[in-house]
Design an enzyme around this catalytic site. Sequence first.
Site, mmCIF file in Angstrom:
data_model
loop_
_atom_site.group_PDB
_atom_site.id
_atom_site.type_symbol
_atom_site.label_atom_id
_atom_site.label_comp_id
_atom_site.label_asym_id
_atom_site.label_seq_id
_atom_site.Cartn_x
_atom_site.Cartn_y
_atom_site.Cartn_z
ATOM 1 N N LYS A 51 0.835 -1.250 -0.044
ATOM 2 C CA LYS A 51 0.078 -0.090 0.143
ATOM 3 C C LYS A 51 0.806 1.184 -0.043
ATOM 4 O O LYS A 51 0.611 2.180 -0.705
ATOM 5 C CB LYS A 51 -0.978 -0.008 1.389
ATOM 6 C CG LYS A 51 -1.787 -1.180 1.289
ATOM 7 C CD LYS A 51 -2.765 -0.964 2.515
ATOM 8 C CE LYS A 51 -2.139 -0.853 3.990
ATOM 9 N NZ LYS A 51 -1.446 -1.887 4.284
ATOM 10 N N ARG A 68 -8.937 1.524 9.521
ATOM 11 C CA ARG A 68 -8.405 0.202 9.624
ATOM 12 C C ARG A 68 -9.475 -0.796 10.552
ATOM 13 O O ARG A 68 -9.352 -1.918 11.059
ATOM 14 C CB ARG A 68 -7.228 0.271 10.676
ATOM 15 C CG ARG A 68 -6.127 0.056 9.934
ATOM 16 C CD ARG A 68 -4.828 0.187 10.860
ATOM 17 N NE ARG A 68 -3.647 -0.590 10.620
ATOM 18 C CZ ARG A 68 -2.653 -0.220 9.798
ATOM 19 N NH1 ARG A 68 -2.554 0.851 9.452
ATOM 20 N NH2 ARG A 68 -1.487 -0.988 9.801
ATOM 21 N N ARG A 121 11.559 -5.414 4.694
ATOM 22 C CA ARG A 121 11.102 -3.969 4.253
ATOM 23 C C ARG A 121 12.114 -3.067 4.939
ATOM 24 O O ARG A 121 12.528 -3.601 6.432
ATOM 25 C CB ARG A 121 9.553 -3.778 4.747
ATOM 26 C CG ARG A 121 9.255 -2.295 4.450
ATOM 27 C CD ARG A 121 7.868 -2.234 4.506
ATOM 28 N NE ARG A 121 7.172 -2.514 5.727
ATOM 29 C CZ ARG A 121 6.001 -2.505 5.728
ATOM 30 N NH1 ARG A 121 5.245 -2.195 4.627
ATOM 31 N NH2 ARG A 121 5.103 -2.782 6.950
ATOM 32 N N ARG A 168 11.822 -0.916 10.480
ATOM 33 C CA ARG A 168 10.777 -0.773 11.696
ATOM 34 C C ARG A 168 10.776 -1.853 12.712
ATOM 35 O O ARG A 168 10.874 -2.922 12.501
ATOM 36 C CB ARG A 168 9.642 -0.824 11.002
ATOM 37 C CG ARG A 168 9.181 0.528 10.458
ATOM 38 C CD ARG A 168 7.968 0.540 9.526
ATOM 39 N NE ARG A 168 6.730 -0.032 10.166
ATOM 40 C CZ ARG A 168 5.674 -0.069 9.500
ATOM 41 N NH1 ARG A 168 5.326 0.356 8.385
ATOM 42 N NH2 ARG A 168 4.542 -0.361 10.183
ATOM 43 N N ARG A 186 0.381 -8.205 14.023
ATOM 44 C CA ARG A 186 -0.303 -7.463 13.180
ATOM 45 C C ARG A 186 -1.148 -8.062 11.998
ATOM 46 O O ARG A 186 -2.164 -7.387 11.634
ATOM 47 C CB ARG A 186 0.791 -6.660 12.343
ATOM 48 C CG ARG A 186 1.609 -5.682 13.271
ATOM 49 C CD ARG A 186 2.823 -5.050 12.566
ATOM 50 N NE ARG A 186 2.621 -4.334 11.645
ATOM 51 C CZ ARG A 186 3.371 -4.058 10.887
ATOM 52 N NH1 ARG A 186 4.689 -4.382 10.726
ATOM 53 N NH2 ARG A 186 3.113 -3.002 9.758
HETATM 54 P P1 AMP Z 1 1.591 0.905 9.234
HETATM 55 O O1 AMP Z 1 2.710 1.602 8.934
HETATM 56 O O2 AMP Z 1 0.197 1.215 8.382
HETATM 57 O O3 AMP Z 1 1.535 -0.534 9.068
HETATM 58 O O4 AMP Z 1 1.029 1.209 10.719
HETATM 59 C C1 AMP Z 1 1.854 0.974 11.765
HETATM 60 C C2 AMP Z 1 1.332 1.004 13.152
HETATM 61 O O5 AMP Z 1 0.724 2.238 13.469
HETATM 62 C C3 AMP Z 1 0.069 0.065 13.464
HETATM 63 O O6 AMP Z 1 0.329 -1.213 13.738
HETATM 64 C C4 AMP Z 1 -0.680 0.802 14.497
HETATM 65 O O7 AMP Z 1 -0.208 0.558 15.622
HETATM 66 C C5 AMP Z 1 -0.577 2.288 14.089
HETATM 67 N N1 AMP Z 1 -1.712 2.749 13.140
HETATM 68 C C6 AMP Z 1 -1.357 2.956 11.840
HETATM 69 N N2 AMP Z 1 -2.575 3.330 11.117
HETATM 70 C C7 AMP Z 1 -3.742 3.436 12.320
HETATM 71 C C8 AMP Z 1 -4.952 3.159 12.161
HETATM 72 N N3 AMP Z 1 -5.811 3.537 11.252
HETATM 73 N N4 AMP Z 1 -5.634 3.159 13.302
HETATM 74 C C9 AMP Z 1 -5.068 2.741 14.427
HETATM 75 N N5 AMP Z 1 -3.797 2.409 14.635
HETATM 76 C C10 AMP Z 1 -2.916 2.699 13.370
#
Ligand code: AMP
Length: 228
Positions: free
Chosen positions: A17, A92, A130, A162, A173
Amino acid sequence: MSDRIYLVLLGAPGSGKGTQSQLLQEQLGIPQVSTGEIFRYNLKNETELGQLAKSYYDRGELVPDEVTIRMVEARLAEPDAARGAILDGFPRNLIQARALDGITEPHGGIALVPLIQLEDDVVSMRITGRRLCRDCDRVYHVTFNPPRGENCDSCGGVLYQREDDKPETVQNRLYVYYKQTSPLIGYYFAHGLLVEVDGEKSIEAMQEQLVALLVARNIGLKGSAVSA
Ligand code: AMP
């Protein structure tokens, strides 16, 4: 009336994404809004929001809705998002999806929801390989999308993995994705907005497929190569 373009990219963590929305923002002339990226920025800078998000982020859990929704609402009100945005990592869950409907409806609602489909084992491999740029957040993969040298191709920044991309957190996750986020597939399907994209394709082929889907629906692309 539709005066803005809002796209929501759906898919498991690691499905591509971020990479696809970074490429699409150039084609569409609207910014990528990645909630994960905003949280990482706040964690790095140890802001109040970062401190609040940290324990959830580190465990791969969702940051509470009210915090996340307020943050997205503020981001979408910024001047560079005056023509819309590509949402990556938001919504989400259903509460966030309904909140996003409320924010976007005065501007014609969400234009399209591409769902990037990928098998779980491929997802795990994608996530653990990644790497991100510390400075500009550009996303790489050690095998599938490596940088030319050791540092970031765009800005020369140092690349890192990360904390939540390490194998211990990846399983959780994925669990959170299936439990909380995957119901959005049905939600957007029912709204006639869902389109499927094959996440096993190369980055370029996926981008081509996405652009073709947008062109087919007359969703504003700038630049003659794609809008012709
Ligand atoms: P991502 O980079 O999109 O995989 O997001 C990394 C982390 O950020 C997630 O595992 C959550 O802890 C937090 N996070 C990102 N987007 C959201 C969201 N829409 N709602 C709640 N937590 C989020």
